[in-house]
Design a protein around this motif. Structure first.
Motif, PDB file in Angstrom:
ATOM      1  N   LEU A   1       2.089  29.110   7.579  1.00 54.35           N
ATOM      2  CA  LEU A   1       0.964  30.029   7.730  1.00 54.35           C
ATOM      3  C   LEU A   1       1.321  31.250   8.555  1.00 54.35           C
ATOM      4  O   LEU A   1       0.495  32.161   8.709  1.00 54.35           O
ATOM      5  N   ALA A   2       2.547  31.283   9.080  1.00 53.00           N
ATOM      6  CA  ALA A   2       3.000  32.362   9.963  1.00 53.00           C
ATOM      7  C   ALA A   2       2.016  32.556  11.110  1.00 53.00           C
ATOM      8  O   ALA A   2       1.608  33.674  11.442  1.00 53.00           O
ATOM      9  N   ARG A   3       1.640  31.435  11.729  1.00 51.61           N
ATOM     10  CA  ARG A   3       0.693  31.486  12.839  1.00 51.61           C
ATOM     11  C   ARG A   3       1.294  30.838  14.088  1.00 51.61           C
ATOM     12  O   ARG A   3       1.957  29.810  13.999  1.00 51.61           O
ATOM     13  N   GLN A   4       1.009  31.463  15.216  1.00 55.53           N
ATOM     14  CA  GLN A   4       1.490  30.958  16.499  1.00 55.53           C
ATOM     15  C   GLN A   4       0.368  31.059  17.529  1.00 55.53           C
ATOM     16  O   GLN A   4      -0.411  32.006  17.510  1.00 55.53           O
ATOM     17  N   VAL A   5       0.305  30.056  18.405  1.00 56.52           N
ATOM     18  CA  VAL A   5      -0.667  30.076  19.504  1.00 56.52           C
ATOM     19  C   VAL A   5       0.075  29.793  20.805  1.00 56.52           C
ATOM     20  O   VAL A   5       0.876  28.851  20.868  1.00 56.52           O
ATOM     21  N   LEU A   6      -0.174  30.594  21.817  1.00 53.74           N
ATOM     22  CA  LEU A   6       0.455  30.431  23.126  1.00 53.74           C
ATOM     23  C   LEU A   6      -0.645  30.224  24.169  1.00 53.74           C
ATOM     24  O   LEU A   6      -1.539  31.070  24.315  1.00 53.74           O
TER      25      LEU A   6
ATOM     26  N   GLU B   1      -5.571  29.952  31.311  1.00 56.68           N
ATOM     27  CA  GLU B   1      -5.931  31.263  31.840  1.00 56.68           C
ATOM     28  C   GLU B   1      -5.859  32.309  30.740  1.00 56.68           C
ATOM     29  O   GLU B   1      -6.565  33.312  30.785  1.00 56.68           O
ATOM     30  N   SER B   2      -4.968  32.052  29.756  1.00 62.57           N
ATOM     31  CA  SER B   2      -4.868  32.944  28.602  1.00 62.57           C
ATOM     32  C   SER B   2      -4.479  32.128  27.378  1.00 62.57           C
ATOM     33  O   SER B   2      -3.748  31.139  27.487  1.00 62.57           O
ATOM     34  N   VAL B   3      -5.009  32.536  26.231  1.00 63.70           N
ATOM     35  CA  VAL B   3      -4.669  31.901  24.957  1.00 63.70           C
ATOM     36  C   VAL B   3      -4.448  33.027  23.951  1.00 63.70           C
ATOM     37  O   VAL B   3      -5.372  33.791  23.653  1.00 63.70           O
ATOM     38  N   GLU B   4      -3.219  33.119  23.449  1.00 61.01           N
ATOM     39  CA  GLU B   4      -2.876  34.197  22.512  1.00 61.01           C
ATOM     40  C   GLU B   4      -2.676  33.660  21.104  1.00 61.01           C
ATOM     41  O   GLU B   4      -1.969  32.670  20.892  1.00 61.01           O
ATOM     42  N   PHE B   5      -3.277  34.329  20.140  1.00 59.27           N
ATOM     43  CA  PHE B   5      -3.167  33.982  18.724  1.00 59.27           C
ATOM     44  C   PHE B   5      -2.376  35.074  18.012  1.00 59.27           C
ATOM     45  O   PHE B   5      -2.668  36.262  18.159  1.00 59.27           O
ATOM     46  N   TRP B   6      -1.375  34.641  17.258  1.00 52.32           N
ATOM     47  CA  TRP B   6      -0.486  35.570  16.543  1.00 52.32           C
ATOM     48  C   TRP B   6      -0.489  35.229  15.062  1.00 52.32           C
ATOM     49  O   TRP B   6      -0.234  34.089  14.684  1.00 52.32           O
ATOM     50  N   GLN B   7      -0.817  36.212  14.232  1.00 48.77           N
ATOM     51  CA  GLN B   7      -0.779  36.049  12.783  1.00 48.77           C
ATOM     52  C   GLN B   7       0.296  36.954  12.208  1.00 48.77           C
ATOM     53  O   GLN B   7       0.245  38.178  12.362  1.00 48.77           O
TER      54      GLN B   7
ATOM     55  N   ARG C   1       5.281  43.107   8.479  1.00 47.86           N
ATOM     56  CA  ARG C   1       5.479  43.161   9.944  1.00 47.86           C
ATOM     57  C   ARG C   1       4.323  43.844  10.666  1.00 47.86           C
ATOM     58  O   ARG C   1       4.472  44.298  11.796  1.00 47.86           O
ATOM     59  N   ARG C   2       3.168  43.874  10.018  1.00 43.63           N
ATOM     60  CA  ARG C   2       1.972  44.381  10.685  1.00 43.63           C
ATOM     61  C   ARG C   2       1.247  43.181  11.299  1.00 43.63           C
ATOM     62  O   ARG C   2       0.137  42.831  10.923  1.00 43.63           O
ATOM     63  N   HIS C   3       1.924  42.548  12.217  1.00 43.46           N
ATOM     64  CA  HIS C   3       1.405  41.323  12.808  1.00 43.46           C
ATOM     65  C   HIS C   3       0.147  41.607  13.635  1.00 43.46           C
ATOM     66  O   HIS C   3      -0.038  42.711  14.161  1.00 43.46           O
TER      67      HIS C   3
END
Length: 220
Positions: A110-115, A188-194, A199-201
């Motif tokens: 899915l090209a998804r990442q969560v930090l 404290e932080s949750v980042e979602f990356w699609q 490369r227009r992430h």
């Protein structure tokens, strides 16, 4: 044998972002990160991503040297993301010295990442024991040895000790490893990356504040 130049080219030739990728419109993202995380996790599960609850736990020791390993998410709520380990393991020692960590989820199809980043606290002995007893028999037998990350002479030694531990569990099924610990990371932080084929992430980060969560777009 493959040379350094060949390996470099092989790595560059690996296709990324193959197949159809899901859309992500941050303007309609929910108010809290746990809602979006749950949505993304269930989407990964429905899409057939293997072990979508697997994550990289990153810690640092007292001197600031980093360490990372993959383990599974035990639970998630509005307050915390949970994982477990023996307190005497390397990650347990790191968290005792520096109780702060990062969790990284990556669902490649899915090209998804969560930090997820934040301080880590130990749960109560009762919750730790309940988590341990919910594990499979083999996992409990190995954990009862309490020797994670210690030097091992050979695999035969491991097998013999695990067999002895299994026999012990047969006679004492409610036995709990004394060092087994359920940890809660309070984000404290949750980042979602699609990811995007062009490369227009898209990156969206939720930041915790006394008033609640705020959302912020980030440059790719």
């Amino acid at each position: 044998m493959t040379g350094a130049a060949d390996l470099r080219q092989t790595l560059r030739d690996i296709e990324v972002f193959a197949g159809e990728l899901p859309d992500f419109d941050p303007s309609v993202a929910p108010d809290t990160p746990v809602e979006l995380f749950t949505e993304w996790l269930l989407t990964a599960l429905s899409a057939g991503v293997r072990e979508p609850h697997a994550m990289t736990l990153s810690t640092a020791d007292a001197g600031g040297d980093p360490s990372a390993r993959v383990l599974v998410l035990k639970d998630v709520s509005a307050e915390a993301w949970q994982f477990a380990s023996d307190a005497s393991s390397r990650k347990g020692r790191d968290l005792a010295a520096r109780p702060y960590a990062a969790l990284t989820f990556y669902w490649a199809p899915l090209a998804r990442q969560v930090l997820v980043r934040g301080p880590v606290v130990r749960e109560t002995p009762e919750r730790c024991a309940a988590d341990f007893l919910a594990r499979g028999e083999g996992a409990r037998a190995e954990a009862l040895l309490g020797r994670q990350s210690q030097p091992l002479a050979d695999l035969a030694e491991r097998d013999a000790q695990v067999e002895a531990s299994l026999a012990r569990l047969k006679s004492e099924p409610d036995l709990v490893a004394p060092g087994w610990t359920l940890y809660s990371l309070r984000p404290e932080s949750v980042e979602f990356w699609q990811g995007d084929k062009q490369r227009r992430h898209t990156r969206l980060v939720y930041l915790s504040s006394p008033a609640g969560w705020t959302k912020q777009l980030l440059w790719p």
